[in-house]
Design a protein around this motif. Structure first.
Motif, short mmCIF file in Angstrom:
data_model
loop_
_atom_site.label_atom_id
_atom_site.label_comp_id
_atom_site.label_asym_id
_atom_site.label_seq_id
_atom_site.Cartn_x
_atom_site.Cartn_y
_atom_site.Cartn_z
N GLN A 15 37.79 25.44 10.94
CA GLN A 15 38.45 26.26 11.96
C GLN A 15 37.47 26.66 13.05
N SER A 27 34.17 24.20 24.14
CA SER A 27 33.25 23.31 24.85
C SER A 27 33.96 22.54 25.95
N THR A 28 35.29 22.51 25.87
CA THR A 28 36.05 21.70 26.81
C THR A 28 36.16 22.40 28.15
N THR A 29 35.06 22.47 28.79
CA THR A 29 34.99 23.19 30.06
C THR A 29 34.10 22.38 30.98
N GLN A 34 34.60 25.28 13.81
CA GLN A 34 34.16 24.11 14.58
C GLN A 34 35.21 23.70 15.61
N ASN A 35 36.47 23.72 15.20
CA ASN A 35 37.53 23.32 16.13
C ASN A 35 37.62 24.28 17.30
N ARG A 36 37.50 25.58 16.99
CA ARG A 36 37.55 26.56 18.08
C ARG A 36 36.37 26.36 19.02
N ALA A 37 35.20 26.10 18.44
CA ALA A 37 34.02 25.86 19.27
C ALA A 37 34.18 24.59 20.09
N ALA A 38 34.83 23.57 19.50
CA ALA A 38 35.00 22.31 20.21
C ALA A 38 35.93 22.47 21.40
N THR A 39 36.96 23.30 21.26
CA THR A 39 37.85 23.51 22.40
C THR A 39 37.15 24.39 23.44
N LEU A 97 31.07 20.94 29.24
CA LEU A 97 31.20 19.67 28.55
C LEU A 97 31.26 18.53 29.57
#
Lengths: 84, 154
Positions: A52, A61-63, A54-59, A66
């Motif tokens: 959870q 990063s979508t800025t 990691q997924n939150r961190a991955a989204t 990234l």
């Protein structure tokens, strides 16, 4: 939280199609068997929480950050190298 | 649901949030059966190539336009050799064999090193025919949720 005391070999039924059995117990660990329909996902909770996070961190990063990293990647690492 | 985010396969769109405006060519609609851990209510996603940055792809939520992730096909990574998806997980997706499924790794930026890491512990696995997918958590202690990707790529 509902708290039940169970011995090794005993089990708990949740709803009409999930059975959790205590297979083995020692002072350090419990071995648990889970019978559940395929549609019910079963996870070790600490690992699920890690995913959870990691997924939150991955989204997050979508800025632009990234995007910038990707720009840098394109310049420094030719994409055809990714296949070894 | 944001209707603007719904795109036909192979339609090129520029999403406001997608990686600094890099255009994305969508190629697959994916229905994540259990949602995504951390975003359990989100099921409808689209997978697309990031133009000019292939093989990097984006996994974009159709329900929440702000939710998207950078992903890469797992089989492109050397570490992915010999990784098998458990039969139980394949059955849920109605796939017979591991190689009949498609597998993608979610990437993120490590804030300390500013380098990419990949969650190889929990790939996105889907049935290419139906589009049904799940984030599968592999029961293998050697697989990290923050695997350094630059070593894999260079």
């Amino acid at each position: 939280m509902l708290i039940l005391t169970r011995k090794s070999g005993e089990s708990i039924r949740i709803g009409n199609n999930i059975v959790i059995s205590i297979l083995e117990s020692s002072s350090r660990y419990l071995k648990i068997g889970i019978d559940a329909p395929k549609s019910v996902a079963v996870y070790r909770n600490e690992i699920y929480e890690k995913i959870q996070e990691q997924n939150r961190a991955a989204t997050a990063s979508t800025t632009a950050q990234l995007g910038n990293a990707l720009q840098g990647f394109k310049k420094s690492k030719p994409q055809d190298k990714i296949e070894e | 649901m944001n209707t603007e985010a719904q795109v036909a396969p192979n339609e090129s769109v520029t999403s406001s949030n997608s990686f600094g405006g890099i255009p994305m060519t969508t190629f697959k609609n994916i229905e994540l059966i259990n949602g995504l851990p951390g975003f359990e209510d989100l099921h409808a996603f689209v997978l697309g190539d990031l133009e000019g940055y292939e093989p990097f792809c984006a996994l974009q939520s159709l329900d929440e336009p702000d939710i998207s992730m950078l992903v890469i096909e797992a089989k492109l990574l050397p570490i992915w050799k010999n990784i098998e998806i458990p039969p139980r997980e394949l059955q849920i997706l109605e796939v017979d064999k591991s190689e009949d499924s498609e597998q993608f790794i979610i990437l993120r930026i490590n804030h300390n090193t500013q380098e990419f890491t990949g969650n190889i512990k929990a790939p996105i696995v889907f049935n290419p025919k139906s589009g049904a997918g799940n984030q599968v958590i592999l029961d293998n202690a050697n697989l990290s949720v923050e695997h350094p990707m630059n070593n894999q790529i260079s």
